[in-house]
Design an enzyme around this catalytic site. Structure first.
Site, PDB file in Angstrom:
ATOM      1  N   GLU A  98     -26.637  11.819   7.307  1.00 47.29           N
ATOM      2  CA  GLU A  98     -27.994  11.845   7.840  1.00 47.29           C
ATOM      3  C   GLU A  98     -28.780  10.564   7.639  1.00 47.29           C
ATOM      4  O   GLU A  98     -29.789  10.549   6.919  1.00 47.29           O
ATOM      5  CB  GLU A  98     -28.757  13.039   7.238  1.00 47.29           C
ATOM      6  CG  GLU A  98     -28.137  14.370   7.598  1.00 47.29           C
ATOM      7  CD  GLU A  98     -28.972  15.587   7.142  1.00 47.29           C
ATOM      8  OE1 GLU A  98     -29.884  15.406   6.330  1.00 47.29           O
ATOM      9  OE2 GLU A  98     -28.678  16.690   7.622  1.00 47.29           O
ATOM     10  N   GLU A 144     -22.836  20.168   9.595  1.00 47.80           N
ATOM     11  CA  GLU A 144     -23.726  21.016   8.795  1.00 47.80           C
ATOM     12  C   GLU A 144     -24.485  21.953   9.718  1.00 47.80           C
ATOM     13  O   GLU A 144     -25.049  21.514  10.719  1.00 47.80           O
ATOM     14  CB  GLU A 144     -24.775  20.195   8.025  1.00 47.80           C
ATOM     15  CG  GLU A 144     -24.276  19.462   6.820  1.00 47.80           C
ATOM     16  CD  GLU A 144     -25.423  18.836   6.002  1.00 47.80           C
ATOM     17  OE1 GLU A 144     -26.580  19.266   6.132  1.00 47.80           O
ATOM     18  OE2 GLU A 144     -25.126  17.899   5.240  1.00 47.80           O
TER      19      GLU A 144
HETATM   20  C1  BGC Z   1     -28.955  18.101   2.578  1.00 49.70           C
HETATM   21  C2  BGC Z   1     -29.155  19.233   1.636  1.00 49.70           C
HETATM   22  C3  BGC Z   1     -29.984  20.328   2.258  1.00 49.70           C
HETATM   23  C4  BGC Z   1     -29.388  20.721   3.574  1.00 49.70           C
HETATM   24  C5  BGC Z   1     -30.225  21.734   4.273  1.00 49.70           C
HETATM   25  C6  BGC Z   1     -28.367  18.641   3.790  1.00 49.70           C
HETATM   26  O1  BGC Z   1     -28.113  17.604   4.647  1.00 49.70           O
HETATM   27  O2  BGC Z   1     -28.119  17.158   2.025  1.00 49.70           O
HETATM   28  O3  BGC Z   1     -29.745  18.734   0.492  1.00 49.70           O
HETATM   29  O4  BGC Z   1     -29.995  21.450   1.424  1.00 49.70           O
HETATM   30  O5  BGC Z   1     -29.232  19.605   4.385  1.00 49.70           O
HETATM   31  O6  BGC Z   1     -31.541  21.307   4.364  1.00 49.70           O
END
Ligand code: BGC
Length: 360
Positions: free
Chosen positions: A180, A298
């Site tokens: 990110e 993710e």
């Molecule tokens: C972050 C996490 C976070 C998740 C959801 C991830 O990219 O690294 O720290 O909990 O996103 O927000």
């Protein structure tokens, strides 16, 4: 928890209709895994990134462990049994977020701490010996986001060290350049960094499949900001999906104002499915135009949302991604978004089945 966060943008809609039902029972197909020694099968040929993406298939993030400032600080210490359990339930891969920046010198030569490296060796070897493909990345390198110019040399040096250490590992080990990119690491600066990082990694890993994410938190709408080297075929592109953000991050302690969103549901209405399909179609269209495979690295909904909504959302995001040929990794295994409870050793059957349905 000590996480800072900036809201990801919400996206809007398009049309889609689907009539599948959630199956609320656990899928537990058991795979016998042949232990492999990670260095048994070093890469000697270029890999096809579309085939490699199939290898990633269905995955899960081992989050809140090695990307915490120190492992354990956010409640998760990786255990051998995690890898076995994940494999047993039918996942193909794991993504391991890693905060290298807390374990390397801040001045040249930016040496990575040996003990930390050994811990990462262990985690990679656990993945591979359980038959799981494994993605390692650079995660939470916050200084790089606020001051990319002065952190570039260190960022490249981290990749030079990581790349040298794992050069002989099999093609089931994937390197993801940075989680990110955001803030001052603008698309222009990031595109330049991508070129330089790939060049460094390719010195020792000419054939390894690399994973690259777009700037601005890697949202689907930012894929178009990527400017990738034309002569570099062996790449998988990743994006993250947390829309609607008010649903997935309701009550998240690290997102200010998120308590106001508590009670937001997601029940797969026609409009919700339209919005989701539109977002994923946007990614697919970018992928087709640019001839690059996509990895949804993710996605997840926090445990303050109701479980039925989380299961619906998780089911549809993963199924509709698969329909478009994307591989995916759920965020995450055993913390606030998690599908496994470390204390009771129970799986969350609804979420597990939403990800890996028995009959789909
Ligand atoms: C972050 C996490 C976070 C998740 C959801 C991830 O990219 O690294 O720290 O909990 O996103 O927000």
């Amino acid at each position: 928890m000590n996480k800072s966060y900036i809201n990801r943008k919400k996206l809007s809609s398009f049309s889609y209709l689907i009539s599948a039902l959630l199956l609320f029972n656990i899928g537990c197909s058991k795979d016998s895994s042949n232990p492999v020694i990670p260095t048994d099968n070093p890469l000697t040929n270029p890999l096809d990134p579309f085939e490699q993406n199939k290898r990633l298939g269905r995955g899960i993030n081992l989050g809140n462990a090695l990307e915490a400032p120190t492992e354990g600080e956010w409640g998760v210490v990786l255990k051998e049994e995690f890898f076995q359990l994940i494999k047993e339930k039918g996942f193909n891969s794991v993504r391991i977020p890693i905060r290298w920046s807390s374990h390397a010198l801040t001045a040249t030569p930016f040496t990575i701490d040996q003990k930390f490296f050994e811990r990462i060796d262990w985690a990679i070897n656990q993945s591979l010996s359980n038959g799981l493909a494994v993605v390692i990345n650079i995660h939470h390198y916050e200084e790089m986001m606020t001051d990319p110019v002065n952190n570039k040399e260190r960022f490249l040096s981290l990749w030079s060290q990581i790349s040298a250490r794992y050069a002989n590992y099999s093609g089931d080990l994937f390197f993801e350049l940075l989680n990110e990119p955001n803030n001052q690491l603008t698309p222009d600066i990031w595109n330049q960094n991508i070129l330089e990082a790939i060049k460094i990694v390719r010195e020792k890993n000419p054939y390894r499949t690399l994973i690259v994410s777009p700037a601005n938190w890697s949202g689907v709408e930012n894929l178009s900001t990527l400017n990738l080297p034309k002569d570099e075929n062996n790449l998988i592109i990743t994006f993250h999906y947390y829309n609607p953000f008010h649903f997935t991050h309701q009550g998240a302690e690290w997102v200010s104002g998120s308590n106001d969103w508590l009670g937001t549901k997601w029940l797969a209405s026609a409009l919700e499915l339209e919005n989701l399909s539109r977002d994923l179609d946007r990614a697919l269209s970018w992928s087709t135009t640019n001839n690059r495979p996509l990895y949804l690295g993710e996605f997840g909904a926090y445990n303050k949302a109701d479980l039925i909504s989380r299961a619906y959302w998780t089911y549809y995001v993963s199924r509709l991604s698969e329909q478009r040929g994307f591989s995916w990794a759920y965020w995450e295994f055993c913390s606030g978004f998690g599908i496994y409870d470390q204390q009771t050793k129970f799986w969350n059957a609804q979420l597990l089945n939403a990800l890996i349905p028995k009959n789909v």
